[in-house]
Design a protein around this motif. Structure first.
Motif, short mmCIF file in Angstrom:
data_model
loop_
_atom_site.label_atom_id
_atom_site.label_comp_id
_atom_site.label_asym_id
_atom_site.label_seq_id
_atom_site.Cartn_x
_atom_site.Cartn_y
_atom_site.Cartn_z
N TYR A 1 -4.76 -0.49 -8.04
CA TYR A 1 -3.41 -0.03 -8.32
C TYR A 1 -3.31 0.61 -9.70
CZ TYR A 1 -2.96 -4.54 -10.81
OH TYR A 1 -3.15 -5.62 -11.65
N ASP A 33 -2.68 1.63 -4.58
CA ASP A 33 -3.49 2.61 -3.86
C ASP A 33 -4.10 1.99 -2.62
OD1 ASP A 33 -3.36 4.79 -5.83
OD2 ASP A 33 -4.47 3.40 -7.11
N GLN A 34 -4.61 0.76 -2.77
CA GLN A 34 -5.43 0.18 -1.72
C GLN A 34 -5.31 -1.34 -1.73
OE1 GLN A 34 -9.39 1.38 -2.50
NE2 GLN A 34 -10.23 0.54 -0.63
N LYS A 66 0.82 -1.21 0.00
CA LYS A 66 0.00 0.00 0.00
C LYS A 66 0.86 1.27 0.00
CE LYS A 66 -4.02 1.91 2.25
NZ LYS A 66 -4.98 1.82 3.31
N GLN A 67 0.51 2.19 -0.90
CA GLN A 67 1.15 3.50 -1.04
C GLN A 67 2.63 3.40 -1.43
OE1 GLN A 67 -1.00 6.41 -0.51
NE2 GLN A 67 -2.37 4.68 -0.68
N TYR A 118 1.98 1.04 -8.72
CA TYR A 118 1.76 1.84 -7.52
C TYR A 118 0.44 1.37 -6.91
CZ TYR A 118 0.96 5.58 -4.23
OH TYR A 118 0.72 6.26 -3.07
N GLU A 173 5.55 2.05 -4.61
CA GLU A 173 5.72 1.66 -6.01
C GLU A 173 6.70 0.49 -6.07
OE1 GLU A 173 5.83 4.51 -9.54
OE2 GLU A 173 7.94 4.03 -9.23
#
Length: 143
Positions: A120, A101-102, A79-80, A99, A82
Motif C-alpha cells: 500500500y 495496491d494488493q 484493494k484498489q 491506498y 483509499e
C-alpha cells in the motif's frame, strides 16, 4: 469458532524515494476463525514505549488492523481503494491516507501456516507519501 495459539512474525518495509527501512518482530498470539473471517491477536513489545495490543481482522478483500496501548489507531485496507484514519501517538495525532495496491491472504484453515501480504501507499499529514509492504506470517504453536 476455532481458536489456536500461534507464533506471529510481522515484517514491515517502508520505502521513501531512495530510502528503505525494514522492521521485523515475532510474538506469541491467538488466532480465531469463524466462517470467512479470521482474527489474529498479539501484543507488540517495542524497545521503547508501552506494549501495543494488535488485532488483525481478515475477510475476503478486506483487512482491518486495530492497535491500542502505546499507540491508538485503526487502519482499513481494501484493494484498489483509499481509506483514511487518524494515528494517535505520544508525539501527537497524524492523519493517514492509505491506498491499497494488493492484498494476498492464505488462511491458516487451508495450510499449516497462514500469510497476509499487503502492499500500500500511505500519505502522512497530507505531505509525505511512502510505499509500504506488510507481511504477516502465523503458524500454530506446537504444544
Amino acid at each position: 469458532m476455532t481458536a489456536k495459539n500461534v507464533r506471529v512474525k510481522l515484517v514491515t518495509e517502508i520505502r521513501e524515494s531512495d530510502r528503505k527501512e525494514e522492521m521485523a518482530m515475532s510474538e506469541a498470539g491467538q488466532y480465531y476463525s469463524r466462517g470467512k473471517t479470521e482474527v489474529l491477536k498479539f501484543t507488540e513489545h517495542p524497545e521503547e514505549g508501552e506494549p501495543i495490543n494488535t488485532m488483525v481482522t481478515m475477510k475476503p478483500g478486506h483487512v482491518s488492523i486495530k492497535r491500542t496501548g502505546g499507540v491508538d489507531m485503526r487502519q482499513v485496507f481494501q484493494k484498489q481503494l483509499e481509506t483514511e484514519n487518524v494515528y494517535h501517538h505520544t508525539y501527537g495525532d497524524f492523519h493517514m491516507r492509505t491506498y491499497t495496491d494488493q492484498i494476498e491472504h492464505q488462511s491458516l484453515e487451508d495450510a499449516s501456516s497462514g500469510r497476509l501480504f499487503i502492499s500500500y501507499q500511505m500519505t502522512l499529514n497530507h505531505e509525505v507519501t511512502q510505499r509500504h509492504r506488510l507481511t504477516l506470517l502465523f503458524e500454530e504453536e506446537s504444544v
